[in-house]
Scaffold this motif. Structure first.
Motif, short mmCIF file in Angstrom:
data_model
loop_
_atom_site.label_atom_id
_atom_site.label_comp_id
_atom_site.label_asym_id
_atom_site.label_seq_id
_atom_site.Cartn_x
_atom_site.Cartn_y
_atom_site.Cartn_z
N MET A 176 0.81 -1.21 0.03
CA MET A 176 -0.08 0.03 -0.14
C MET A 176 0.78 1.61 -0.13
N PHE A 197 -5.90 15.92 -0.52
CA PHE A 197 -6.63 14.43 -0.59
C PHE A 197 -5.54 13.52 -0.01
N GLU A 198 -6.00 12.62 0.66
CA GLU A 198 -4.90 11.33 0.84
C GLU A 198 -5.45 9.97 0.23
N LEU A 199 -4.80 9.23 -0.62
CA LEU A 199 -5.40 8.02 -1.22
C LEU A 199 -4.26 6.84 -0.77
N GLU A 200 -4.92 5.86 -0.56
CA GLU A 200 -4.09 4.65 -0.57
C GLU A 200 -4.22 4.03 -1.63
N VAL A 201 -3.15 3.41 -2.37
CA VAL A 201 -2.89 2.87 -3.72
C VAL A 201 -2.05 1.75 -3.60
N ASP A 202 -2.77 0.68 -4.36
CA ASP A 202 -1.97 -0.70 -4.36
C ASP A 202 -0.37 -0.22 -5.19
N ALA A 210 -1.25 7.71 -13.97
CA ALA A 210 -3.04 7.66 -13.68
C ALA A 210 -3.15 8.58 -12.61
N MET A 211 -2.38 8.74 -11.59
CA MET A 211 -2.56 9.53 -10.40
C MET A 211 -2.81 10.79 -10.95
N GLN A 250 -3.84 12.01 -13.58
CA GLN A 250 -5.06 11.87 -14.77
C GLN A 250 -6.49 12.22 -13.65
N LEU A 251 -6.10 11.24 -12.74
CA LEU A 251 -7.19 11.15 -11.69
C LEU A 251 -7.42 12.43 -11.16
N LEU A 275 -10.99 14.26 -11.72
CA LEU A 275 -11.96 14.15 -10.62
C LEU A 275 -11.85 14.90 -9.23
N LEU A 276 -10.42 15.52 -8.93
CA LEU A 276 -10.19 16.24 -7.65
C LEU A 276 -10.03 17.68 -7.98
N ARG A 279 2.01 13.93 -4.84
CA ARG A 279 3.48 13.42 -4.48
C ARG A 279 2.94 11.90 -3.85
N PHE A 312 -10.38 3.97 -12.64
CA PHE A 312 -9.33 3.86 -12.03
C PHE A 312 -9.57 2.64 -11.08
N GLY A 362 -7.49 -0.02 -7.98
CA GLY A 362 -6.19 -0.39 -6.96
C GLY A 362 -6.36 0.68 -5.98
N ILE A 363 -7.37 1.55 -5.74
CA ILE A 363 -7.39 2.71 -5.06
C ILE A 363 -8.11 2.35 -3.77
N SER A 364 -7.84 2.11 -2.45
CA SER A 364 -8.64 1.44 -1.47
C SER A 364 -9.37 2.36 -0.61
N VAL A 365 -8.66 3.56 -0.39
CA VAL A 365 -9.10 4.69 0.63
C VAL A 365 -8.71 6.03 0.02
N VAL A 366 -9.77 7.04 0.35
CA VAL A 366 -9.72 8.25 -0.31
C VAL A 366 -10.14 9.11 1.03
N ARG A 367 -9.14 9.99 1.56
CA ARG A 367 -9.92 11.01 2.61
C ARG A 367 -9.68 12.32 1.96
N GLN A 368 -10.52 13.24 2.19
CA GLN A 368 -10.41 14.65 1.96
C GLN A 368 -10.22 15.38 2.97
#
Lengths: 78, 78
Positions: free
Chosen positions: A1, A43-48, A55-56, A58-59, A63-64, A75, B31, B33-39
């Motif tokens: 993760m 935004f904090e994302l947890e990504v595999d 891709a991040m 582009q996301l 979207l954000l 980052r 998109f 492989g993303i498991s968590v998003v926090r704003q």
């Protein structure tokens, strides 16, 4: 993760009423020496792993952030 | 002039409906492989040097974050 951080800010030429409201409140609360306050989104994302940075971006772009008035930074932190 | 960054996030035990809405939209937009998003919120302040970090933390504590449900980080970046 892996953790990915996206910060979205209003472009410098766009007025920021929230930031200005905070700036106006600072002297009343006794905080001196602050000349600019800008407010954005974090935004904090947890990504595999492995993270595809393209891709991040582009996301974040689709979207954000609203890239007409905002810019963003991406980052990968851990 | 020194830039101070304050990030304010909901505490992990507090539900984040905005983050969850984004998370729900990701698969529809392709998109994976993303498991968590926090704003959260991101503040950029321009402060006269030298920066009093204790004062910045007090500012974040009293004005930028609601520490009942949020936590914050303060970084002096330049």
């Amino acid at each position: 993760m892996t953790r990915v951080i996206v910060d979205v800010m209003l472009k410098p030429e766009i007025l920021d009423p929230q930031g200005n409201a905070i700036l106006g409140a600072l002297p009343r609360l006794g905080f001196e020496g602050i000349s600019v306050v800008r407010q954005g989104k974090h935004f904090e994302l947890e990504v595999d792993a492995p993270v595809d940075e393209a891709a991040m971006r582009q996301l974040a772009d689709t979207l954000l952030a609203n890239t007409v008035i905002e810019y963003f930074t991406v980052r990968v932190v851990e």
